[in-house]
Write a protein that holds these residues in place. Structure first.
Motif, PDB file in Angstrom:
ATOM      1  N   THR A 111      96.885  31.334   5.244  1.00  0.00           N
ATOM      2  CA  THR A 111      97.026  31.485   3.798  1.00  0.00           C
ATOM      3  C   THR A 111      96.622  30.197   3.109  1.00  0.00           C
ATOM      4  O   THR A 111      97.162  29.133   3.417  1.00  0.00           O
ATOM      5  N   PRO A 112      95.657  30.285   2.197  1.00  0.00           N
ATOM      6  CA  PRO A 112      95.242  29.033   1.542  1.00  0.00           C
ATOM      7  C   PRO A 112      96.371  28.449   0.709  1.00  0.00           C
ATOM      8  O   PRO A 112      97.184  29.176   0.126  1.00  0.00           O
ATOM      9  N   SER A 113      96.408  27.152   0.659  1.00  0.00           N
ATOM     10  CA  SER A 113      97.433  26.483  -0.148  1.00  0.00           C
ATOM     11  C   SER A 113      97.174  26.762  -1.624  1.00  0.00           C
ATOM     12  O   SER A 113      96.016  26.792  -2.063  1.00  0.00           O
ATOM     13  N   PRO A 114      98.225  27.010  -2.397  1.00  0.00           N
ATOM     14  CA  PRO A 114      98.019  27.254  -3.826  1.00  0.00           C
ATOM     15  C   PRO A 114      97.453  26.013  -4.509  1.00  0.00           C
ATOM     16  O   PRO A 114      97.697  24.884  -4.083  1.00  0.00           O
ATOM     17  N   ALA A 115      96.699  26.268  -5.545  1.00  0.00           N
ATOM     18  CA  ALA A 115      96.144  25.147  -6.296  1.00  0.00           C
ATOM     19  C   ALA A 115      97.269  24.328  -6.897  1.00  0.00           C
ATOM     20  O   ALA A 115      98.268  24.882  -7.381  1.00  0.00           O
ATOM     21  N   PRO A 116      97.171  23.022  -6.832  1.00  0.00           N
ATOM     22  CA  PRO A 116      98.249  22.198  -7.390  1.00  0.00           C
ATOM     23  C   PRO A 116      98.379  22.414  -8.891  1.00  0.00           C
ATOM     24  O   PRO A 116      97.383  22.608  -9.600  1.00  0.00           O
ATOM     25  N   ALA A 117      99.630  22.420  -9.343  1.00  0.00           N
ATOM     26  CA  ALA A 117      99.881  22.565 -10.778  1.00  0.00           C
ATOM     27  C   ALA A 117      99.353  21.336 -11.507  1.00  0.00           C
ATOM     28  O   ALA A 117      99.378  20.228 -10.968  1.00  0.00           O
ATOM     29  N   PRO A 118      98.869  21.542 -12.697  1.00  0.00           N
ATOM     30  CA  PRO A 118      98.375  20.382 -13.446  1.00  0.00           C
ATOM     31  C   PRO A 118      99.493  19.382 -13.706  1.00  0.00           C
ATOM     32  O   PRO A 118     100.645  19.759 -13.948  1.00  0.00           O
ATOM     33  N   LEU A 119      99.153  18.133 -13.623  1.00  0.00           N
ATOM     34  CA  LEU A 119     100.152  17.088 -13.828  1.00  0.00           C
ATOM     35  C   LEU A 119     100.555  17.032 -15.296  1.00  0.00           C
ATOM     36  O   LEU A 119      99.701  17.189 -16.186  1.00  0.00           O
TER      37      LEU A 119
END
Length: 479
Positions: free
Chosen positions: A341-349
């Protein structure tokens, strides 16, 4: 006079040797460091309490250094771990309640020193030997209560061919031993009929037979509600009946820890591994696997199983044939393997906060110094004795660059001046942190951390650990 002196010297040497032998026989050594009294007394008290628990037949314990050759800090609790084994009486009543009582007592030891506990029970009408690891799942916060594991074991023990059960091991499914290789498929089928199979404690299981006198005579099936199919279980049963087959392993459960086992470059798939004694048997087994045309799983989306058939004769190197069940050996890998499962895109800082003015920083640091001092003193008041706290202001760092100041504090509460063990104080202190809105945030080597989701709270993190000198507590403020 000279003979009298020689006799006295000989007597002294004999007494010294006798004393040394006595120490060695007791399990101690003059050459190895001994655990701190706080650890020894905690484990000894737990053993005493467990032996007096109704239904317990025997208790054994051992305290071991992580590295006996380490000349570091043997007085630290983190340098040691304890092992406690509890055997119940065959006729013990209320096994679920007894299991919870034992689990609670071992969990209390874990607050002072890492502990590996085992509870051995005789379950069901056939007296199936059952082992529950304690703390369950290594003490994870969502672990199943020991009493529930006993109830699960009672369901498993109702299956006639079951000879042993192991539950509660971290990162391992329940292990169900049976009396022969031929019993594995039938037992696996019976496990599937249990009311709770496929969820909770029985989300997946391993059913196995291993001959104690034949190291290579093993049959093992790791399964869940989706895999393998009844037809694959029947195939495994037929393979175990082949005279030249030594072992059969089937793994139908994808690991859930985020690190799937990759069988081929395309990803994860169920795997069937067969060890045989000769090339003639190997050819016969490969032929069966290539010709298999039935369903391989109960979930249509399950990838096709891979296979590997290996000859293990004593007089030659291993000879292996591999492929995919239902396809000719050497066929290219089907494009159905499960990808990680691909890692979710990081939330914007979030946007960085406006920098503090010198006056704002001074006011915040002064406020946090008071809050951390109060927290450390409150822990001492809860324990019944205060320690001497150390509070300092240090630089915050972001990517190696100083970015403001924060307050840190620490204290060792000398609990052993007022109590024999640290259990009650440890529990009361951590309960007070939880009541204040802090949550467990992991830990290592006996030190448990708590944190808060708030970025503005004066105390951002606390830790606690049992040591030879008492309870070691740290607190960290905000940046």
């Amino acid at each position: 006079m000279r003979s009298r002196a020689l006799a006295a010297a000989a007597l002294t040497a004999l007494l010294a040797i006798t004393a040394l032998l006595a120490i060695t026989a007791s399990g101690c050594s003059l050459l190895n460091p001994q655990p701190p009294d706080s650890i020894s007394s905690t484990v000894d008290q737990a053993v005493t309490d467990l032996r007096s628990t109704a239904g317990v037949a025997s208790v054994t314990s051992k305290i071991t250094s992580y590295d006996p050759m380490d000349d570091g800090t043997p007085s630290s609790a983190t340098a040691w771990y304890a092992s406690i084994s509890v055997e119940t009486k065959p006729n013990a009543a209320d096994l679920p309640g007894l299991a919870d009582a034992v689990a609670d007592r071992i969990a209390a030891v874990k607050r002072v020193v890492p502990v590996n506990g085992q509870l051995h029970l005789s379950i069901g009408a056939h007296g199936v030997g059952t082992t529950i690891s304690l703390p369950v799942d290594g003490g994870s916060s969502d672990a199943t209560p020991a009493s529930q594991l006993v109830t699960t074991a009672e369901q498993i023990a109702s299956i006639d061919s079951v000879s042993s059960i192991e539950l509660g091991r971290p990162h391992n499914p329940p292990s169900i031993g049976v009396t022969s290789s031929a019993d594995v498929p039938a037992a696996a089928t019976a496990v599937r009929q249990l009311p709770n199979f496929g969820v909770g404690d029985l989300a997946s299981v391993t059913v196995l037979y291993s001959a104690s006198d034949e190291p290579h005579n093993t049959t093992r099936v790791t399964m869940d509600a989706a895999s393998p199919s009844p037809e694959i279980l029947s195939l495994i049963g037929r393979l175990t009946e082949e005279p030249g087959v030594a072992s059969v392993f089937f793994t139908g459960v994808q690991p859930t820890d985020g690190a799937p086992v990759v069988i081929d470059a395309a990803g994860w798939r169920p795997a069937l591994s067969v060890a045989v004694n000769d090339e003639q048997t190997q050819a016969a087994v490969v032929s069966q696997l290539e010709a298999f045309a039935d369903a391989q799983a109960l979930d249509a989306a399950m990838p096709r199983s891979s296979f590997e058939v290996t000859v293990y004769p004593q007089d030659m190197a291993r000879v292996k044939v591999d492929g995919f069940v239902g396809l000719s050996a050497g066929s290219p890998a089907p494009d159905d393997a499960r990808k990680p499962t691909p890692s979710p895109a990081p939330a914007p800082l979030p946007p960085p906060p406006a920098p503090e003015t010198p006056d704002e920083q001074a006011a915040r640091v002064a406020n946090d110094q008071v809050a951390i001092a109060q927290l450390l003193d409150a822990a001492g008041d809860i324990a019944g004795i205060r320690g001497t706290p150390t509070i300092q202001t240090v630089a915050c760092q972001a990517e190696g660059i100083d970015s403001g100041l924060r307050v840190e504090g620490s204290v060792v509460i000398p609990i052993f001046k007022v109590a024999k063990t640290a259990d009650a104080a440890y529990a009361a202190i951590t309960d007070s942190w939880k009541a204040a809105g802090m949550s467990p945030a992991g830990g290592a080597m006996g030190r448990l951390a708590f944190g808060t989701a708030s970025t503005t709270a004066p105390v951002q993190q606390t830790t606690i650990r049992g040591t030879a000198d008492g309870l070691s507590i740290t607190a960290q403020g905000r940046c």
